[in-house]
Design a protein around this motif. Structure first.
Motif, PDB file in Angstrom:
ATOM      1  N   ARG A  66      -1.591  16.488   2.225  1.00 32.98           N
ATOM      2  CA  ARG A  66      -0.241  17.029   2.042  1.00 32.98           C
ATOM      3  C   ARG A  66       0.757  16.430   3.030  1.00 32.98           C
ATOM      4  NH1 ARG A  66       0.275  23.255   2.269  1.00 32.98           N
ATOM      5  NH2 ARG A  66       0.717  22.890   4.439  1.00 32.98           N
ATOM      6  N   SER A  67       0.321  16.103   4.225  1.00 33.82           N
ATOM      7  CA  SER A  67       1.257  15.526   5.199  1.00 33.82           C
ATOM      8  C   SER A  67       1.755  14.157   4.729  1.00 33.82           C
ATOM      9  CB  SER A  67       0.616  15.433   6.585  1.00 33.82           C
ATOM     10  OG  SER A  67      -0.530  14.606   6.543  1.00 33.82           O
ATOM     11  N   LEU A  68       0.926  13.422   3.988  1.00 33.63           N
ATOM     12  CA  LEU A  68       1.358  12.141   3.448  1.00 33.63           C
ATOM     13  C   LEU A  68       2.428  12.361   2.359  1.00 33.63           C
ATOM     14  CD1 LEU A  68       0.905   9.093   3.645  1.00 33.63           C
ATOM     15  CD2 LEU A  68      -0.884   9.324   1.926  1.00 33.63           C
ATOM     16  N   LEU A  69       2.217  13.354   1.531  1.00 37.08           N
ATOM     17  CA  LEU A  69       3.213  13.692   0.514  1.00 37.08           C
ATOM     18  C   LEU A  69       4.532  14.073   1.193  1.00 37.08           C
ATOM     19  CD1 LEU A  69       2.605  15.565  -2.734  1.00 37.08           C
ATOM     20  CD2 LEU A  69       4.509  16.276  -1.299  1.00 37.08           C
ATOM     21  N   ASN A  70       4.452  14.890   2.234  1.00 36.97           N
ATOM     22  CA  ASN A  70       5.668  15.292   2.950  1.00 36.97           C
ATOM     23  C   ASN A  70       6.313  14.118   3.682  1.00 36.97           C
ATOM     24  OD1 ASN A  70       5.620  17.985   2.141  1.00 36.97           O
ATOM     25  ND2 ASN A  70       4.216  18.539   3.786  1.00 36.97           N
ATOM     26  N   TYR A  71       5.517  13.150   4.109  1.00 29.20           N
ATOM     27  CA  TYR A  71       6.055  11.948   4.754  1.00 29.20           C
ATOM     28  C   TYR A  71       6.976  11.200   3.789  1.00 29.20           C
ATOM     29  CZ  TYR A  71       6.129   7.081   6.330  1.00 29.20           C
ATOM     30  OH  TYR A  71       6.517   5.813   6.681  1.00 29.20           O
ATOM     31  N   TYR A  72       6.545  11.060   2.549  1.00 24.40           N
ATOM     32  CA  TYR A  72       7.334  10.317   1.561  1.00 24.40           C
ATOM     33  C   TYR A  72       8.501  11.127   0.998  1.00 24.40           C
ATOM     34  CZ  TYR A  72       3.832   6.618   1.399  1.00 24.40           C
ATOM     35  OH  TYR A  72       2.999   5.585   1.720  1.00 24.40           O
ATOM     36  N   PHE A  73       8.317  12.426   0.828  1.00 24.81           N
ATOM     37  CA  PHE A  73       9.317  13.193   0.073  1.00 24.81           C
ATOM     38  C   PHE A  73       9.906  14.389   0.810  1.00 24.81           C
ATOM     39  CE2 PHE A  73       6.514  11.062  -2.924  1.00 24.81           C
ATOM     40  CZ  PHE A  73       7.444  10.318  -3.631  1.00 24.81           C
ATOM     41  N   ARG A  74       9.426  14.726   1.997  1.00 23.13           N
ATOM     42  CA  ARG A  74       9.922  15.809   2.851  1.00 23.13           C
ATOM     43  C   ARG A  74       9.742  17.203   2.271  1.00 23.13           C
ATOM     44  NH1 ARG A  74      14.553  12.374   3.583  1.00 23.13           N
ATOM     45  NH2 ARG A  74      15.830  13.959   2.600  1.00 23.13           N
ATOM     46  N   SER A  75       9.867  17.379   0.957  1.00 22.13           N
ATOM     47  CA  SER A  75       9.679  18.710   0.386  1.00 22.13           C
ATOM     48  C   SER A  75       9.322  18.589  -1.095  1.00 22.13           C
ATOM     49  CB  SER A  75      10.936  19.568   0.535  1.00 22.13           C
ATOM     50  OG  SER A  75      11.938  19.137  -0.361  1.00 22.13           O
ATOM     51  N   ARG A  76       8.782  19.651  -1.624  1.00 18.60           N
ATOM     52  CA  ARG A  76       8.450  19.712  -3.042  1.00 18.60           C
ATOM     53  C   ARG A  76       9.710  19.552  -3.885  1.00 18.60           C
ATOM     54  NH1 ARG A  76       9.416  22.728  -7.052  1.00 18.60           N
ATOM     55  NH2 ARG A  76       7.963  23.183  -8.695  1.00 18.60           N
ATOM     56  N   ASP A  77      10.806  20.193  -3.465  1.00 23.16           N
ATOM     57  CA  ASP A  77      12.053  20.113  -4.230  1.00 23.16           C
ATOM     58  C   ASP A  77      12.604  18.699  -4.280  1.00 23.16           C
ATOM     59  OD1 ASP A  77      11.932  22.797  -4.842  1.00 23.16           O
ATOM     60  OD2 ASP A  77      13.320  23.408  -3.255  1.00 23.16           O
ATOM     61  N   MET A  95       0.823  -1.197   0.000  1.00 19.25           N
ATOM     62  CA  MET A  95       0.000   0.000   0.000  1.00 19.25           C
ATOM     63  C   MET A  95       0.864   1.257   0.000  1.00 19.25           C
ATOM     64  SD  MET A  95      -3.089   1.282   0.199  1.00 19.25           S
ATOM     65  CE  MET A  95      -3.919   2.704   0.769  1.00 19.25           C
ATOM     66  N   GLU A  96       1.932   1.254   0.877  1.00 22.33           N
ATOM     67  CA  GLU A  96       2.795   2.431   0.954  1.00 22.33           C
ATOM     68  C   GLU A  96       3.487   2.686  -0.381  1.00 22.33           C
ATOM     69  OE1 GLU A  96       5.551   2.932   4.127  1.00 22.33           O
ATOM     70  OE2 GLU A  96       4.086   2.410   5.656  1.00 22.33           O
ATOM     71  N   LYS A  97       4.004   1.642  -1.011  1.00 21.90           N
ATOM     72  CA  LYS A  97       4.690   1.802  -2.299  1.00 21.90           C
ATOM     73  C   LYS A  97       3.724   2.306  -3.360  1.00 21.90           C
ATOM     74  CE  LYS A  97       8.519   1.347  -4.553  1.00 21.90           C
ATOM     75  NZ  LYS A  97       9.564   2.328  -4.369  1.00 21.90           N
ATOM     76  N   ALA A  98       2.495   1.813  -3.338  1.00 21.53           N
ATOM     77  CA  ALA A  98       1.496   2.255  -4.308  1.00 21.53           C
ATOM     78  C   ALA A  98       1.183   3.744  -4.121  1.00 21.53           C
ATOM     79  CB  ALA A  98       0.224   1.416  -4.179  1.00 21.53           C
ATOM     80  N   THR A  99       1.099   4.196  -2.885  1.00 18.45           N
ATOM     81  CA  THR A  99       0.820   5.603  -2.607  1.00 18.45           C
ATOM     82  C   THR A  99       1.986   6.474  -3.055  1.00 18.45           C
ATOM     83  OG1 THR A  99      -0.554   4.990  -0.716  1.00 18.45           O
ATOM     84  CG2 THR A  99       0.242   7.277  -0.792  1.00 18.45           C
ATOM     85  N   GLU A 100       3.194   6.018  -2.758  1.00 21.66           N
ATOM     86  CA  GLU A 100       4.388   6.757  -3.183  1.00 21.66           C
ATOM     87  C   GLU A 100       4.441   6.864  -4.709  1.00 21.66           C
ATOM     88  OE1 GLU A 100       9.255   6.543  -2.707  1.00 21.66           O
ATOM     89  OE2 GLU A 100       8.006   5.066  -1.668  1.00 21.66           O
ATOM     90  N   GLU A 101       4.155   5.773  -5.408  1.00 18.74           N
ATOM     91  CA  GLU A 101       4.153   5.787  -6.879  1.00 18.74           C
ATOM     92  C   GLU A 101       3.049   6.683  -7.424  1.00 18.74           C
ATOM     93  OE1 GLU A 101       6.402   4.577  -9.111  1.00 18.74           O
ATOM     94  OE2 GLU A 101       7.525   4.174  -7.272  1.00 18.74           O
ATOM     95  N   LEU A 102       1.877   6.662  -6.792  1.00 22.50           N
ATOM     96  CA  LEU A 102       0.778   7.533  -7.200  1.00 22.50           C
ATOM     97  C   LEU A 102       1.198   9.003  -7.111  1.00 22.50           C
ATOM     98  CD1 LEU A 102      -2.213   8.182  -7.901  1.00 22.50           C
ATOM     99  CD2 LEU A 102      -2.664   8.071  -5.426  1.00 22.50           C
ATOM    100  N   ILE A 103       1.848   9.363  -6.019  1.00 25.93           N
ATOM    101  CA  ILE A 103       2.304  10.740  -5.836  1.00 25.93           C
ATOM    102  C   ILE A 103       3.328  11.095  -6.915  1.00 25.93           C
ATOM    103  CG2 ILE A 103       3.608  12.296  -4.311  1.00 25.93           C
ATOM    104  CD1 ILE A 103       2.293  10.712  -1.932  1.00 25.93           C
ATOM    105  N   LYS A 104       4.271  10.197  -7.179  1.00 23.42           N
ATOM    106  CA  LYS A 104       5.294  10.476  -8.191  1.00 23.42           C
ATOM    107  C   LYS A 104       4.681  10.598  -9.583  1.00 23.42           C
ATOM    108  CE  LYS A 104       8.279   7.201  -7.183  1.00 23.42           C
ATOM    109  NZ  LYS A 104       9.497   6.380  -7.108  1.00 23.42           N
ATOM    110  N   GLU A 105       3.769   9.708  -9.930  1.00 24.72           N
ATOM    111  CA  GLU A 105       3.128   9.764 -11.252  1.00 24.72           C
ATOM    112  C   GLU A 105       2.289  11.027 -11.406  1.00 24.72           C
ATOM    113  OE1 GLU A 105       3.677   7.899 -14.010  1.00 24.72           O
ATOM    114  OE2 GLU A 105       5.251   7.037 -12.748  1.00 24.72           O
ATOM    115  N   THR A 106       1.626  11.415 -10.329  1.00 26.27           N
ATOM    116  CA  THR A 106       0.844  12.653 -10.352  1.00 26.27           C
ATOM    117  C   THR A 106       1.762  13.852 -10.538  1.00 26.27           C
ATOM    118  OG1 THR A 106      -0.846  11.652  -8.917  1.00 26.27           O
ATOM    119  CG2 THR A 106      -0.816  14.064  -9.081  1.00 26.27           C
ATOM    120  N   ALA A 107       2.877  13.859  -9.831  1.00 23.57           N
ATOM    121  CA  ALA A 107       3.839  14.961  -9.959  1.00 23.57           C
ATOM    122  C   ALA A 107       4.403  15.016 -11.378  1.00 23.57           C
ATOM    123  CB  ALA A 107       4.959  14.802  -8.934  1.00 23.57           C
ATOM    124  N   LYS A 108       4.739  13.871 -11.961  1.00 26.49           N
ATOM    125  CA  LYS A 108       5.230  13.849 -13.355  1.00 26.49           C
ATOM    126  C   LYS A 108       4.192  14.445 -14.291  1.00 26.49           C
ATOM    127  CE  LYS A 108       8.081   9.707 -13.061  1.00 26.49           C
ATOM    128  NZ  LYS A 108       8.193   8.304 -13.479  1.00 26.49           N
TER     129      LYS A 108
END
Length: 192
Positions: A38-49, A1-14
Protein backbone atom coordinates in the motif's frame (compact mmCIF):
# COMPACT_ATOMS: atom_id res chain seq x y z
CA UNK A 1 10.13 -0.18 -13.84
CA UNK A 2 8.47 2.74 -12.01
CA UNK A 3 6.19 3.53 -14.97
CA UNK A 4 5.26 -0.15 -15.29
CA UNK A 5 4.32 -0.30 -11.60
CA UNK A 6 2.28 2.89 -11.86
CA UNK A 7 0.44 1.52 -14.92
CA UNK A 8 -0.17 -1.81 -13.16
CA UNK A 9 -1.77 0.02 -10.24
CA UNK A 10 -3.94 2.13 -12.58
CA UNK A 11 -5.05 -0.88 -14.65
CA UNK A 12 -5.85 -2.81 -11.48
CA UNK A 13 -7.87 0.13 -10.15
CA UNK A 14 -9.79 0.39 -13.46
CA UNK A 15 -10.59 -3.29 -13.25
CA UNK A 16 -11.78 -3.05 -9.65
CA UNK A 17 -13.76 0.17 -10.05
CA UNK A 18 -15.17 -0.06 -13.57
CA UNK A 19 -15.24 -3.79 -14.44
CA UNK A 20 -16.06 -5.26 -11.05
CA UNK A 21 -18.08 -2.29 -9.84
CA UNK A 22 -16.34 -2.03 -6.47
CA UNK A 23 -16.48 1.75 -6.24
CA UNK A 24 -15.68 1.63 -2.53
CA UNK A 25 -12.48 -0.38 -2.82
CA UNK A 26 -9.76 0.75 -0.44
CA UNK A 27 -6.15 1.44 -1.30
CA UNK A 28 -5.34 -1.85 0.45
CA UNK A 29 -7.81 -3.71 -1.81
CA UNK A 30 -6.18 -2.20 -4.90
CA UNK A 31 -2.63 -2.79 -3.64
CA UNK A 32 -3.45 -6.44 -2.84
CA UNK A 33 -5.01 -7.01 -6.28
CA UNK A 34 -2.02 -5.37 -7.98
CA UNK A 35 0.45 -7.37 -5.89
CA UNK A 36 2.16 -4.28 -4.45
CA UNK A 37 2.29 -2.86 -0.95
CA UNK A 38 0.00 0.00 0.00
CA UNK A 39 2.85 2.44 0.65
CA UNK A 40 3.92 2.03 -2.99
CA UNK A 41 0.39 2.84 -4.14
CA UNK A 42 0.40 5.92 -1.89
CA UNK A 43 3.83 6.90 -3.24
CA UNK A 44 2.43 7.13 -6.78
CA UNK A 45 -1.03 8.51 -6.04
CA UNK A 46 -1.04 9.92 -2.45
CA UNK A 47 -4.66 8.87 -1.88
CA UNK A 48 -7.42 6.61 -3.12
CA UNK A 49 -9.38 9.65 -4.34
CA UNK A 50 -6.47 10.94 -6.42
CA UNK A 51 -5.94 7.48 -7.92
CA UNK A 52 -9.65 7.19 -8.60
CA UNK A 53 -9.76 10.63 -10.22
CA UNK A 54 -6.77 9.91 -12.44
CA UNK A 55 -8.04 6.49 -13.50
CA UNK A 56 -11.49 7.85 -14.23
CA UNK A 57 -10.16 10.84 -16.20
CA UNK A 58 -7.94 8.58 -18.29
CA UNK A 59 -10.84 6.22 -19.02
CA UNK A 60 -13.09 9.13 -20.00
CA UNK A 61 -10.38 10.66 -22.18
CA UNK A 62 -9.77 7.34 -23.92
CA UNK A 63 -13.49 6.94 -24.63
CA UNK A 64 -13.75 10.54 -25.80
CA UNK A 65 -10.82 10.09 -28.19
CA UNK A 66 -12.38 6.95 -29.65
CA UNK A 67 -15.79 8.62 -30.01
CA UNK A 68 -14.20 11.72 -31.56
CA UNK A 69 -12.41 9.48 -34.05
CA UNK A 70 -15.72 7.82 -34.95
CA UNK A 71 -17.42 11.21 -35.32
CA UNK A 72 -14.59 12.57 -37.43
CA UNK A 73 -14.60 9.63 -39.85
CA UNK A 74 -15.27 10.53 -43.47
CA UNK A 75 -18.32 8.27 -43.70
CA UNK A 76 -21.97 8.64 -44.59
CA UNK A 77 -24.04 9.66 -41.57
CA UNK A 78 -25.60 6.25 -40.93
CA UNK A 79 -22.22 4.48 -41.02
CA UNK A 80 -20.81 7.13 -38.69
CA UNK A 81 -23.65 6.46 -36.22
CA UNK A 82 -23.00 2.71 -36.54
CA UNK A 83 -19.32 3.24 -35.74
CA UNK A 84 -20.25 5.50 -32.82
CA UNK A 85 -22.55 2.78 -31.45
CA UNK A 86 -19.82 0.15 -31.83
CA UNK A 87 -17.26 2.27 -29.97
CA UNK A 88 -19.69 3.21 -27.21
CA UNK A 89 -20.91 -0.35 -26.62
CA UNK A 90 -17.38 -1.76 -26.68
CA UNK A 91 -16.34 0.70 -23.97
CA UNK A 92 -19.50 0.08 -21.91
CA UNK A 93 -18.87 -3.64 -22.05
CA UNK A 94 -15.25 -3.21 -21.04
CA UNK A 95 -16.14 -0.92 -18.13
CA UNK A 96 -19.83 -1.53 -17.31
CA UNK A 97 -19.68 0.33 -13.98
CA UNK A 98 -17.95 3.50 -15.20
CA UNK A 99 -21.27 5.21 -15.99
CA UNK A 100 -22.64 4.19 -12.58
CA UNK A 101 -19.66 5.88 -10.97
CA UNK A 102 -20.27 9.06 -12.94
CA UNK A 103 -23.92 9.10 -11.86
CA UNK A 104 -22.85 8.55 -8.25
CA UNK A 105 -20.29 11.34 -8.39
CA UNK A 106 -22.70 13.81 -9.95
CA UNK A 107 -25.31 13.13 -7.28
CA UNK A 108 -23.13 12.90 -4.17
CA UNK A 109 -20.45 15.53 -4.53
CA UNK A 110 -20.00 19.04 -5.78
CA UNK A 111 -19.47 17.72 -9.27
CA UNK A 112 -17.67 20.03 -11.63
CA UNK A 113 -16.53 19.06 -15.08
CA UNK A 114 -12.79 19.52 -14.86
CA UNK A 115 -12.46 19.64 -18.62
CA UNK A 116 -15.02 22.27 -19.56
CA UNK A 117 -13.85 22.38 -23.16
CA UNK A 118 -16.56 20.97 -25.40
CA UNK A 119 -15.61 18.45 -28.03
CA UNK A 120 -15.37 20.18 -31.41
CA UNK A 121 -16.19 16.83 -33.00
CA UNK A 122 -19.39 16.57 -30.96
CA UNK A 123 -20.44 20.12 -31.88
CA UNK A 124 -19.80 19.33 -35.55
CA UNK A 125 -21.79 16.10 -35.17
CA UNK A 126 -24.76 18.11 -33.84
CA UNK A 127 -24.62 20.09 -37.11
CA UNK A 128 -24.56 16.81 -39.08
CA UNK A 129 -27.58 15.60 -37.12
CA UNK A 130 -29.46 18.80 -38.00
CA UNK A 131 -28.53 18.36 -41.68
CA UNK A 132 -29.79 14.77 -41.65
CA UNK A 133 -33.05 15.94 -40.13
CA UNK A 134 -33.46 18.41 -42.99
CA UNK A 135 -32.84 15.55 -45.45
CA UNK A 136 -35.54 13.53 -43.72
CA UNK A 137 -33.37 10.52 -42.80
CA UNK A 138 -34.07 10.98 -39.08
CA UNK A 139 -36.97 12.54 -37.19
CA UNK A 140 -36.86 16.28 -36.68
CA UNK A 141 -36.11 17.40 -33.12
CA UNK A 142 -33.49 19.41 -31.34
CA UNK A 143 -30.20 17.63 -32.23
CA UNK A 144 -29.36 17.50 -28.52
CA UNK A 145 -32.43 15.31 -27.96
CA UNK A 146 -31.24 13.00 -30.72
CA UNK A 147 -27.85 12.65 -29.04
CA UNK A 148 -29.30 12.20 -25.53
CA UNK A 149 -31.68 9.55 -26.91
CA UNK A 150 -28.76 7.77 -28.55
CA UNK A 151 -26.68 7.82 -25.34
CA UNK A 152 -29.69 6.61 -23.34
CA UNK A 153 -30.44 3.72 -25.66
CA UNK A 154 -26.79 2.67 -25.44
CA UNK A 155 -26.00 3.05 -21.76
CA UNK A 156 -29.23 2.32 -19.90
CA UNK A 157 -29.47 -1.40 -20.81
CA UNK A 158 -25.90 -1.95 -19.62
CA UNK A 159 -26.22 0.10 -16.44
CA UNK A 160 -29.39 -1.79 -15.58
CA UNK A 161 -28.18 -5.23 -16.72
CA UNK A 162 -28.38 -6.94 -13.29
CA UNK A 163 -32.02 -5.89 -12.94
CA UNK A 164 -32.95 -6.87 -16.50
CA UNK A 165 -31.16 -10.22 -16.29
CA UNK A 166 -33.18 -11.02 -13.19
CA UNK A 167 -36.45 -9.54 -14.45
CA UNK A 168 -36.34 -11.46 -17.73
CA UNK A 169 -34.56 -14.50 -16.27
CA UNK A 170 -31.64 -14.20 -18.68
CA UNK A 171 -28.25 -15.82 -18.29
CA UNK A 172 -25.17 -13.64 -18.68
CA UNK A 173 -24.62 -15.10 -22.17
CA UNK A 174 -28.21 -14.48 -23.24
CA UNK A 175 -28.01 -10.92 -21.95
CA UNK A 176 -24.79 -10.36 -23.91
CA UNK A 177 -26.68 -11.53 -27.02
CA UNK A 178 -29.48 -9.11 -26.14
CA UNK A 179 -26.92 -6.27 -25.99
CA UNK A 180 -25.53 -7.40 -29.37
CA UNK A 181 -29.02 -6.92 -30.80
CA UNK A 182 -29.17 -3.34 -29.51
CA UNK A 183 -27.27 -1.85 -32.44
CA UNK A 184 -29.89 -2.91 -34.99
CA UNK A 185 -32.76 -1.96 -32.68
CA UNK A 186 -31.26 1.49 -32.11
CA UNK A 187 -30.66 2.06 -35.81
CA UNK A 188 -34.23 1.04 -36.59
CA UNK A 189 -35.45 3.41 -33.89
CA UNK A 190 -33.61 6.51 -35.07
CA UNK A 191 -33.64 6.24 -38.85
CA UNK A 192 -36.81 6.77 -40.85
Amino acid sequence: MEKATEELIKETAKDIFFKQGNLHATTQDIADAAGVNRSLLNYYFRSRDLLFEQVYNEAVQSKRSQLDEALDADLPFREKVERFIDVYLRDMRKYPFKEAFLISEINHKDFVLKNKKKSAKLISFLDEIAAEMKKGTIRTMDPMHFLVNLFSMLSYPIIMSPLYQQLFNLSHTRYENFIDERKDIILQSIFI
